[in-house]
Design a protein around this motif. Structure first.
Motif, PDB file in Angstrom:
ATOM      1  N   ASP A 301       1.125 -70.613 -60.609  1.00  0.00           N
ATOM      2  CA  ASP A 301       0.148 -70.361 -59.749  1.00  0.00           C
ATOM      3  C   ASP A 301      -1.008 -69.973 -60.539  1.00  0.00           C
ATOM      4  N   LEU A 302      -1.973 -70.797 -60.499  1.00  0.00           N
ATOM      5  CA  LEU A 302      -3.346 -70.666 -61.401  1.00  0.00           C
ATOM      6  C   LEU A 302      -4.478 -70.095 -60.410  1.00  0.00           C
ATOM      7  N   ASP A 303      -5.026 -69.089 -60.682  1.00  0.00           N
ATOM      8  CA  ASP A 303      -6.056 -68.552 -59.705  1.00  0.00           C
ATOM      9  C   ASP A 303      -7.348 -68.074 -60.554  1.00  0.00           C
ATOM     10  N   ALA A 304      -8.541 -68.333 -59.924  1.00  0.00           N
ATOM     11  CA  ALA A 304      -9.798 -67.962 -60.518  1.00  0.00           C
ATOM     12  C   ALA A 304     -10.160 -66.650 -59.924  1.00  0.00           C
ATOM     13  N   SER A 347       3.493 -65.238 -58.291  1.00  0.00           N
ATOM     14  CA  SER A 347       2.410 -65.443 -57.639  1.00  0.00           C
ATOM     15  C   SER A 347       1.337 -64.436 -58.196  1.00  0.00           C
ATOM     16  N   ILE A 348       0.070 -64.609 -58.075  1.00  0.00           N
ATOM     17  CA  ILE A 348      -0.900 -63.753 -58.584  1.00  0.00           C
ATOM     18  C   ILE A 348      -2.231 -63.681 -57.242  1.00  0.00           C
ATOM     19  N   GLY A 349      -2.553 -62.459 -57.077  1.00  0.00           N
ATOM     20  CA  GLY A 349      -3.803 -62.685 -55.853  1.00  0.00           C
ATOM     21  C   GLY A 349      -4.720 -61.465 -56.034  1.00  0.00           C
ATOM     22  N   PHE A 350      -5.927 -61.317 -55.674  1.00  0.00           N
ATOM     23  CA  PHE A 350      -6.894 -60.535 -55.952  1.00  0.00           C
ATOM     24  C   PHE A 350      -7.403 -59.477 -54.907  1.00  0.00           C
ATOM     25  N   GLY A 351      -8.022 -58.856 -54.823  1.00  0.00           N
ATOM     26  CA  GLY A 351      -8.370 -57.801 -53.820  1.00  0.00           C
ATOM     27  C   GLY A 351      -9.523 -56.839 -54.025  1.00  0.00           C
ATOM     28  N   LYS A 352     -10.069 -56.034 -53.446  1.00  0.00           N
ATOM     29  CA  LYS A 352     -11.471 -55.432 -53.698  1.00  0.00           C
ATOM     30  C   LYS A 352     -10.703 -54.179 -54.567  1.00  0.00           C
ATOM     31  N   ALA A 353     -11.822 -53.927 -55.708  1.00  0.00           N
ATOM     32  CA  ALA A 353     -11.721 -53.097 -56.767  1.00  0.00           C
ATOM     33  C   ALA A 353     -11.201 -51.809 -56.231  1.00  0.00           C
ATOM     34  N   LEU A 362      -5.455 -56.319 -58.718  1.00  0.00           N
ATOM     35  CA  LEU A 362      -4.508 -57.469 -58.936  1.00  0.00           C
ATOM     36  C   LEU A 362      -3.381 -57.253 -57.908  1.00  0.00           C
ATOM     37  N   TYR A 363      -2.768 -58.326 -57.545  1.00  0.00           N
ATOM     38  CA  TYR A 363      -1.585 -58.101 -56.557  1.00  0.00           C
ATOM     39  C   TYR A 363      -0.643 -59.295 -57.083  1.00  0.00           C
ATOM     40  N   THR A 364       0.689 -58.920 -57.395  1.00  0.00           N
ATOM     41  CA  THR A 364       1.722 -59.848 -57.700  1.00  0.00           C
ATOM     42  C   THR A 364       2.973 -59.787 -57.172  1.00  0.00           C
ATOM     43  N   ILE A 365       3.788 -60.965 -57.234  1.00  0.00           N
ATOM     44  CA  ILE A 365       4.995 -61.012 -56.923  1.00  0.00           C
ATOM     45  C   ILE A 365       5.802 -60.832 -58.361  1.00  0.00           C
ATOM     46  N   ALA A 366       6.508 -59.993 -58.627  1.00  0.00           N
ATOM     47  CA  ALA A 366       6.858 -59.937 -59.959  1.00  0.00           C
ATOM     48  C   ALA A 366       8.281 -59.007 -60.474  1.00  0.00           C
ATOM     49  N   LYS A 367       8.681 -59.102 -61.789  1.00  0.00           N
ATOM     50  CA  LYS A 367       9.800 -58.317 -62.065  1.00  0.00           C
ATOM     51  C   LYS A 367       9.064 -57.374 -63.264  1.00  0.00           C
ATOM     52  N   ILE A 368       9.075 -56.272 -63.085  1.00  0.00           N
ATOM     53  CA  ILE A 368       8.198 -55.267 -63.969  1.00  0.00           C
ATOM     54  C   ILE A 368       9.280 -53.896 -64.322  1.00  0.00           C
ATOM     55  N   ASP A 369       9.493 -53.831 -65.711  1.00  0.00           N
ATOM     56  CA  ASP A 369      10.384 -52.883 -65.782  1.00  0.00           C
ATOM     57  C   ASP A 369      11.746 -52.973 -65.057  1.00  0.00           C
TER      58      ASP A 369
END
Length: 687
Positions: A301-304, A347-353, A362-369
């Motif tokens: 998933d590449l996003d600008a 997946s990566i996505g963007f929203g209002k700061a 930044l919003y992501t579907i991920a594995k963290i910690d």
């Protein structure tokens, strides 16, 4: 034993019912002089009006269909009247199944609320217009004008079952593009690419497409909306100006995923097999960048980032082999840096700061910690907060994005569980967990319930007082329809006055007006619409809805159901039905009976003008029957699906027509269509 069997595909599914252990069966519909069908059911799709699929097929097909791809049908073992069945688009059901056994119609309606099966292929949230548009499998996709209501229509024109990719021009967000796979067998002139200039409300097919393609793949549109790049599923990558002609791009492999820079209108990017490709000439040619370390296999998933030229994020990889995680580039993909604090990302996505931040959320579907979930970062990925919990996982989530207008708003696309959205606890204007401004205080309205009488002598405007709490009123909506300020209502200070003219246009029954404010929750005004106007105590009843409810169009489509409410049969040749409208011109007109219980050849249509035009009407369509139509027995109904147009196919404007029913999608008592027996008014109110 009582049972139901499912059968048939074309022109529609059919259900068979047996009450004697299968010795005999009855159909829920059957032919009654092909192509006419005798129905033992009514169908209400008001909970999901898009189920018409935007079609108005010729008989014997109908829209909406009773069903197709019916995988299961169940009768409630504790309630013999309750039955449900699943189709390729929704779940239908009834609560009066045993009426079938008594020769009466069963009422079928959508029963999918809270049960979702749509597979989401793409989501976009533009900076203006609707907050969300979706590309989905099997049912094309939607512009979501109201996130809490089913859309009125799906994407059409061009029509294809699945929208595989869609994009909008960042600097001109009303300009949009989508691609799927058209059915070239059904329509040799079909196109697999659609364009929109009104934010996805309406679409039109491009004039051309790459030669020989079957469509699909991914598509991108330049920041200013002037250039398209399409990576087809089968014919490689091509570029175009406006979709009028296509030229193969060079330097990029087939089936690469393509995206556009959100600032520089000449810059596009591609990704394939671990490599990033960049074009600086509108997609004409691409160059592979030397960036290393990106995954070759697995998710990609590449996003600008909007607002910053050359800033890219990449999420992807596979558990089986190779790198897996989240990468960031600030030099148009020449180099990428892997985030050490993200173990896996899909997946990566963007929203209002967030408040006080100068980078997008930044919003992501991920594995963290060590935890799988959905996460948000307000500081460019340095820190993450999980925004779901173990009770909100939703199986396989395929895409995620934020909202550029609402901080904390996130949209999730799933593989078979539809679209979900969520807002940050505490409101959408905060500055991160535990910080920022105070939560938004929602606005309120008074009253929250009201009643309106359509009787001309009793009609009054309805005032509504707003408690704004620092917010402003952005819009008032009735379902997917936005009321027109100054016409449908007026706003002065903290008071809205709903126009009696608008209220009188609503059908009898219930209506809910949504007051949408600049922040906080919406407020709902629940209306009860009644009509104390005396209706002639005749021997007939007329129900109607319009097959096409667009404000303007070259065709008017009244669908009429006539019922004999008397005790003796009526000769149909004695019956006349009148539909009142404004012709918007002086052309001759044509009448068509697309389908009728009595047979199309037995239905007549005649046009006339009113000697004295009135508000909403200067013309009349009078529908009648030939003698060969026979009679209508007491208690029985007959249906007519009519259509009329001008011979030069110029447009009518329906919104000011007396008989037009803008909010109805199923047969409803309609007194603005009149009925006569032997010249005597038996139903309705003349204008």
């Amino acid at each position: 034993m009582r049972s139901i069997q499912v059968h048939s595909w074309w022109p529609d599914a059919n259900l068979f019912r047996s009450t004697d252990s299968g010795a005999t069966w009855t159909r829920i519909w059957e032919f009654e002089g092909y192509p006419n069908r005798k129905m033992r059911y009514t169908q209400d799709i008001s909970a999901a009006p898009w189920l018409t699929f935007g079609t108005n097929p010729a008989p014997p097909e109908v829209s909406p269909k009773l069903g197709w791809m019916i995988g299961d049908l169940e009768i409630d073992p504790f309630d013999s009247d309750r039955m449900m069945y699943g189709t390729g688009a929704t779940i239908y059901g009834t609560k009066n199944l045993t009426d079938w056994d008594n020769g009466n119609k069963i009422n079928i309606s959508v029963m999918a609320k809270g049960v979702e099966e749509i597979a989401v292929l793409d989501l976009v949230s533009p900076p203006s217009g609707a907050h969300l548009l979706s590309g989905v499998g099997d049912v094309s996709g939607f512009r979501h004008n109201d996130l809490d209501q089913a859309p009125a229509t799906m994407f059409t024109s061009p029509n294809y079952s699945s929208t595989e990719s869609l994009d909008f021009a960042e600097l001109s967000p009303n300009t949009m593009v989508r691609v799927g796979k058209a059915d070239y067998t059904a329509d040799p002139n079909a196109k697999s690419i659609g364009l929109s200039s009104d934010g996805g409300t309406t679409w039109y097919k491009a004039n051309a497409e790459p030669a020989g393609t079957t469509g699909g793949g991914t598509v991108a549109i330049s920041a200013n909306g002037n250039r398209l790049v399409w990576s087809t599923s089968d014919k490689g990558v091509h570029y175009s100006t406006g979709g009028n002609s296509w030229t193969a791009s060079s330097g990029i492999p087939a089936q690469a995923k393509v995206i556009s820079d959100r600032v520089n209108s000449n810059k596009f990017y591609g990704f394939a097999a671990g490599k990033v490709y960049v074009s600086t000439n509108g997609g004409a040619s691409f160059t592979a960048f030397p960036s290393t370390g990106l995954p070759v296999e697995g998710n990609a998933d590449l996003d600008a980032v909007p607002g910053t030229e050359g800033e890219l994020w990449f999420a992807g990889g596979s558990e089986e082999e190779g790198p897996y995680g989240l990468w960031h580039s600030t030099d148009s993909g020449s180099t990428f840096t892997k985030l050490a604090n993200v173990e896996e990302a899909d997946s990566i996505g963007f929203g209002k700061a967030a408040l006080g931040q100068n980078v997008v959320a930044l919003y992501t579907i991920a594995k963290i910690d060590g935890t799988r979930g959905f996460f948000r970062s307000d500081d460019g990925g340095a820190n993450w907060v999980q925004i779901n919990d173990n009770q909100h996982q939703y199986a396989r989530v395929t895409t995620i994005t934020g909202d550029p207008r609402l901080y904390g708003r996130v949209y999730l696309g799933t593989n078979g569980r539809g679209i979900l959205y969520a807002d940050r606890i505490g409101g959408n204007n905060g500055g991160g967990e535990g910080g920022g401004e105070s939560p938004v205080t929602s606005s309120a309205i008074t009253p929250v319930t009201a009643e309106f009488d359509k009787n001309t002598g009793n009609q009054t405007n309805i005032p509504v007082t707003l408690t704004l709490n620092g917010n402003t009123l952005n819009a008032i909506r009735n379902g997917s329809t936005t009321l027109v300020p100054g016409t449908d209502y007026t706003l002065s200070g903290n008071q809205v006055v709903l126009s009696k003219t608008y209220l009188a246009s609503l059908p009898k029954g219930s209506a809910a007006l949504t007051f949408h404010f600049s922040a906080g929750n919406d407020a709902i005004l629940n209306l009860t619409i009644k009509d104390t106007t005396a209706v002639p105590a005749g021997a007939i009843r007329i129900e109607m809805f319009n097959g096409t409810t667009s404000a303007t169009g070259n065709t008017i489509n009244p669908k009429i159901k006539l019922t004999n409410t008397g005790t003796t049969a009526i000769n149909l040749s004695d019956v006349k039905i009148r539909y009142y409208y404004t012709i918007n011109g002086a052309q001759t007109q044509n009448f068509f009976s697309d389908w009728a219980t009595a047979g199309n050849d037995n239905v007549t249509g005649a046009f006339s003008t009113l000697s004295t035009p009135v508000t909403g009407a200067d013309s009349v369509l009078e529908i009648g029957f030939n003698a060969s139509a026979g009679s209508l027995a007491a208690g029985q109904s007959t249906e007519i699906q009519a259509r009329f147009s001008k011979t030069d196919w110029t447009n009518y404007t329906q919104t000011d027509d007396y008989s037009f029913a803008p909010s109805q999608t199923t047969y409803t008592d309609w007194t603005k269509v009149t009925g006569y027996i032997a010249g005597s008014l038996q139903w309705g109110i003349e204008p």
